[in-house]
Design a protein around this motif. Structure first.
Motif, PDB file in Angstrom:
ATOM      1  N   VAL A 117       0.729  -1.098   0.053  1.00 18.97           N
ATOM      2  CA  VAL A 117      -0.069   0.027  -0.012  1.00 18.97           C
ATOM      3  C   VAL A 117       1.030   1.239  -0.015  1.00 18.97           C
ATOM      4  O   VAL A 117       1.823   1.366   0.717  1.00 18.97           O
ATOM      5  N   SER A 118       0.539   2.079  -0.866  1.00 26.73           N
ATOM      6  CA  SER A 118       1.345   3.424  -0.782  1.00 26.73           C
ATOM      7  C   SER A 118       1.355   4.125   0.413  1.00 26.73           C
ATOM      8  O   SER A 118       0.187   4.060   1.334  1.00 26.73           O
ATOM      9  N   ARG A 130       0.328   7.102   1.095  1.00 25.64           N
ATOM     10  CA  ARG A 130      -0.559   8.037   1.200  1.00 25.64           C
ATOM     11  C   ARG A 130      -1.857   7.225   1.780  1.00 25.64           C
ATOM     12  O   ARG A 130      -2.622   8.128   2.438  1.00 25.64           O
ATOM     13  N   TRP A 131      -1.961   5.880   1.854  1.00 23.19           N
ATOM     14  CA  TRP A 131      -3.205   5.234   2.187  1.00 23.19           C
ATOM     15  C   TRP A 131      -2.824   4.353   3.420  1.00 23.19           C
ATOM     16  O   TRP A 131      -3.625   3.745   4.069  1.00 23.19           O
ATOM     17  N   ARG A 132      -1.579   4.692   4.058  1.00 23.09           N
ATOM     18  CA  ARG A 132      -1.134   4.056   5.194  1.00 23.09           C
ATOM     19  C   ARG A 132      -1.686   4.700   6.603  1.00 23.09           C
ATOM     20  O   ARG A 132      -1.974   5.930   6.202  1.00 23.09           O
ATOM     21  N   ARG A 133      -1.979   3.845   7.457  1.00 24.80           N
ATOM     22  CA  ARG A 133      -2.343   4.728   8.739  1.00 24.80           C
ATOM     23  C   ARG A 133      -0.957   5.190   9.345  1.00 24.80           C
ATOM     24  O   ARG A 133       0.042   4.897   9.269  1.00 24.80           O
ATOM     25  N   ARG A 134      -1.235   6.531  10.015  1.00 24.46           N
ATOM     26  CA  ARG A 134      -0.391   7.213  10.672  1.00 24.46           C
ATOM     27  C   ARG A 134      -0.047   6.745  12.101  1.00 24.46           C
ATOM     28  O   ARG A 134      -0.860   6.416  12.737  1.00 24.46           O
TER      29      ARG A 134
END
Length: 82
Positions: A75-76, A78-82
């Protein structure tokens, strides 16, 4: 999850998928034989439709993917959880 990487597990998952597709076919056949008039479907018709939908979706995924159902997907950022 390493136990799902064997050929035996792959065949088992695909077999379960075929069984689910057979369940969906039987359920759709029962739904067809009910002869439900338009706009008068009851709980049984909706239940059979839901069972057929879920069994078809899961069965198709298992037959197509088999053991690859559990593969990790990149997953890039941008879409990962922070």
């Amino acid at each position: 999850m390493e136990r799902w990487r064997t050929r035996r597990a792959d065949r088992g998952l695909r077999l379960v998928g075929l069984v689910l597709l057979a369940v969906a076919g039987v359920t759709l056949r029962w739904l067809y034989l009910l002869h439900v008039p338009p706009q008068s479907a009851g709980l049984l018709a909706y239940g059979l439709g839901a069972i057929a939908y879920v069994a078809t979706s899961c069965g198709a995924a298992l037959v197509i993917l088999g053991r690859h159902l559990f593969d990790e997907v990149a997953v890039s950022a941008r879409w990962r959880r922070r």
